[in-house]
Design a protein around this motif. Structure first.
Motif, PDB file in Angstrom:
ATOM      1  N   ALA A   5       0.851  -1.192   0.000  1.00  8.18           N
ATOM      2  CA  ALA A   5       0.000   0.000   0.000  1.00  8.18           C
ATOM      3  C   ALA A   5       0.885   1.239   0.000  1.00  8.18           C
ATOM      4  O   ALA A   5       1.909   1.276   0.685  1.00  8.18           O
ATOM      5  N   LYS A   6       0.483   2.224  -0.785  1.00  5.72           N
ATOM      6  CA  LYS A   6       1.250   3.464  -0.845  1.00  5.72           C
ATOM      7  C   LYS A   6       0.304   4.621  -1.134  1.00  5.72           C
ATOM      8  O   LYS A   6      -0.506   4.555  -2.050  1.00  5.72           O
ATOM      9  N   ARG A   7       0.428   5.668  -0.345  1.00  2.65           N
ATOM     10  CA  ARG A   7      -0.366   6.878  -0.582  1.00  2.65           C
ATOM     11  C   ARG A   7       0.248   7.651  -1.745  1.00  2.65           C
ATOM     12  O   ARG A   7       1.466   7.705  -1.887  1.00  2.65           O
ATOM     13  N   LYS A   8      -0.612   8.250  -2.559  1.00  2.72           N
ATOM     14  CA  LYS A   8      -0.113   9.096  -3.644  1.00  2.72           C
ATOM     15  C   LYS A   8       0.424  10.397  -3.059  1.00  2.72           C
ATOM     16  O   LYS A   8      -0.089  10.897  -2.070  1.00  2.72           O
TER      17      LYS A   8
ATOM     18  N   GLU B 102      -5.526   9.625  -2.853  1.00  2.00           N
ATOM     19  CA  GLU B 102      -5.748   8.200  -3.027  1.00  2.00           C
ATOM     20  C   GLU B 102      -4.644   7.382  -2.369  1.00  2.00           C
ATOM     21  O   GLU B 102      -3.549   7.866  -2.129  1.00  2.00           O
ATOM     22  N   LYS B 103      -4.979   6.130  -2.092  1.00  2.00           N
ATOM     23  CA  LYS B 103      -4.005   5.171  -1.593  1.00  2.00           C
ATOM     24  C   LYS B 103      -4.042   3.990  -2.550  1.00  2.00           C
ATOM     25  O   LYS B 103      -5.122   3.491  -2.888  1.00  2.00           O
TER      26      LYS B 103
ATOM     27  N   ASP C  48     -11.772  -2.590   2.385  1.00  2.00           N
ATOM     28  CA  ASP C  48     -10.394  -2.130   2.479  1.00  2.00           C
ATOM     29  C   ASP C  48      -9.577  -3.271   3.100  1.00  2.00           C
ATOM     30  O   ASP C  48      -9.947  -3.797   4.145  1.00  2.00           O
TER      31      ASP C  48
ATOM     32  N   GLU D  17      -6.719   1.575  -6.629  1.00  2.00           N
ATOM     33  CA  GLU D  17      -6.581   2.788  -5.852  1.00  2.00           C
ATOM     34  C   GLU D  17      -7.849   2.986  -5.028  1.00  2.00           C
ATOM     35  O   GLU D  17      -8.961   2.878  -5.543  1.00  2.00           O
ATOM     36  N   LYS D  18      -7.633   3.228  -3.738  1.00  2.00           N
ATOM     37  CA  LYS D  18      -8.731   3.528  -2.831  1.00  2.00           C
ATOM     38  C   LYS D  18      -8.985   5.019  -2.952  1.00  2.00           C
ATOM     39  O   LYS D  18      -8.091   5.830  -2.735  1.00  2.00           O
TER      40      LYS D  18
ATOM     41  N   ALA E 126      -9.117   8.357   0.405  1.00  2.77           N
ATOM     42  CA  ALA E 126      -8.387   7.711   1.500  1.00  2.77           C
ATOM     43  C   ALA E 126      -8.134   8.681   2.627  1.00  2.77           C
ATOM     44  O   ALA E 126      -8.009   9.839   2.446  1.00  2.77           O
TER      45      ALA E 126
END
Length: 118
Positions: free
Chosen positions: A21-24, A47-48, A83, A114-115, A118
């Motif tokens: 998981a990585k946040r933009k 987004e994450k 999630d 992409e979530k 987030a």
């Protein structure tokens, strides 16, 4: 939130083993003529991106393929699923096509989602 939901016959969350998981990036950096660089948020939410996989049967693979192509327009539309970190319902969309790998009569489906919000 969208009315489109992840198919109930598929695993409801991405596997935790191998989940990423990585946040933009949401920061704008501006160079100044003098003094330190100024920074600010680009948006109030960002987004994450999750990268993970599920293991499914051939029957489930056909359901996923049909849902992907016909319900969410080859991955272009938003949908609801759990999630993988919080297990709460959230809104997602694909960032690229998923991949399929055959493993001992089953299918490992790897996807990047992409979530949203987030």
């Amino acid at each position: 939130m969208t009315d489109i939901v992840w198919p109930p016959v598929l695993p409801q969350v991405l596997q935790l083993k191998g989940l990423g998981a990585k946040r933009k990036n949401n920061v704008i950096r501006t160079e100044m003529d003098a003094g330190p660089v100024k920074t600010r948020r680009r948006y109030t939410v960002t987004e994450k991106v999750f990268e993970g996989s599920i293991i499914i049967t051939e029957f489930q693979r056909k359901i996923l393929e049909n849902w992907y192509q016909n319900t969410i327009g080859d991955g272009t539309l938003r949908f609801q699923m759990k999630d993988p970190q919080t297990l709460l319902p959230a809104e997602f969309r694909f960032t690229e096509d998923y991949s399929e790998d055959s493993i001992d009569g089953l299918w490992k489906i790897t996807m990047k989602l992409e979530k949203l919000n987030a």
